[in-house]
Design an enzyme around this catalytic site. Structure first.
Site, PDB file in Angstrom:
ATOM      1  CE  LYS A 157      -3.819  -2.273   2.414  1.00 20.85           C
ATOM      2  NZ  LYS A 157      -4.441  -2.546   3.727  1.00 20.85           N
ATOM      3  CD  GLN A 217      -3.179  -4.337   6.953  1.00 19.62           C
ATOM      4  OE1 GLN A 217      -3.140  -3.383   6.183  1.00 19.62           O
ATOM      5  NE2 GLN A 217      -3.825  -5.447   6.669  1.00 19.62           N
ATOM      6  CG  ASP A 235      -9.583   0.307   5.133  1.00 17.96           C
ATOM      7  OD1 ASP A 235      -9.383   0.107   3.913  1.00 17.96           O
ATOM      8  OD2 ASP A 235      -8.787  -0.031   6.020  1.00 17.96           O
TER       9      ASP A 235
END
Length: 290
Positions: A53, A97, A120
């Site tokens: 990422k 994460q 997200d």
């Protein structure tokens, strides 16, 4: 019959190039798009995801604020880190994460992120906005699936979509997006309580597999000519390979000889997830500009 391959790698690169152009445009106005990536602990898979990422952000001309925290970081310490990122006007998106260590309540962490920085789309407010079709981010993997279907002109309006898997990350949000009027699909959501799974999958015009079980979808479970979207990424032990494992999806590759459209693993949905994350970050930065 051989399926049309839905090439997520090529489309993902196309989207990333578009994001790069948009990032350059707002840099001229004094804003550098920035995503804060928080990793607690040293889980190898999580470390790999975070690294990819961060690389993608840099290539798109955006900044990655890399925060690596030790495994023993307390929940309160992590909440303080998020509070600081919420207040930082130079940070446009925050990504913690998953999974976090077991002593940390992941739901509490997600709820602490400001919805306008929740790229997200996991925050309850973000999910509510998605379901009610209000402005906001869309979850990256379902968003990527929809982009693939659109790019390859897979007929969605009026189609019967069967989704196998009801996770909060893929199954549930994808079902909610597909029933929007703009997509207009009829959706069946299958899960561990579904009886006679094959009965349902054989009715699918579009079949989405998102359960995390290698090759669970076999050719005899798929209707001739259907579009098959394989979201699964599984590591299967294989001593013949240097890494000691091979990567495969939830769908038996032999299905590609029977269906009309097919996403490979790797190279299908996976690259799209990162591309849509970048798109969410640039949108967050553009909203800040407005």
């Amino acid at each position: 019959m051989s399926a049309t391959i839905l090439d997520g790698k090529t489309l993902g690169l196309k989207i990333r190039e578009s994001v790069k152009v948009r990032a350059a445009a707002i840099k001229d106005k004094g804003i550098i798009p920035c995503l804060a990536v928080v990793l607690v602990g040293e889980d190898p898979a999580s470390l790999s995801y975070v690294t990819s990422k961060e690389k993608a952000l840099t290539e798109a001309g955006m900044e990655s604020l890399d925060l690596r925290l030790p495994e023993n970081t307390s929940e309160e310490q992590l909440l303080l880190v998020i509070a600081d990122l919420n207040k930082n006007d130079k940070v446009h998106g925050i990504l913690v994460q998953s999974p976090v260590p077991k002593h940390i309540n992941e739901e509490r962490i997600i709820a602490a992120i400001l919805p306008e920085k929740d790229v997200d789309c996991f925050h309850p407010v973000s999910v509510g906005n998605m379901i009610l079709e209000r402005p906001g981010f869309l979850p990256c993997t379902p968003y990527g699936v929809l982009a693939l279907l659109r790019e390859y002109n897979v007929p969605v309006s009026g189609a019967h979509v069967v989704i196998v898997g009801r996770s909060n990350i893929v199954g549930k949000p994808l079902a909610n997006l597909l029933i929007r009027r703009e997509y207009n699909a009829t959706v069946t959501l299958c899960h561990t309580g579904t009886k006679n799974l094959e009965y349902h999958t054989l009715q699918a015009d579009i079949l989405v597999a998102a359960v995390g079980k290698p090759d669970i979808i076999k050719p005899e479970m798929v209707k001739e000519g259907a579009a098959v979207i394989d979201v699964g990424i599984n590591r299967v032990p294989d001593a013949s390979l240097p890494k000691g494992y091979r990567v495969c999806g939830d769908v038996d590759p032999a299905v590609a000889q029977k269906c009309g459209f097919f996403t490979p693993v790797p190279g299908g949905v996976g690259p799209m997830t990162i591309a849509m994350l970048l798109q969410n970050v640039i949108e967050a930065a553009e909203w800040r500009l407005k």
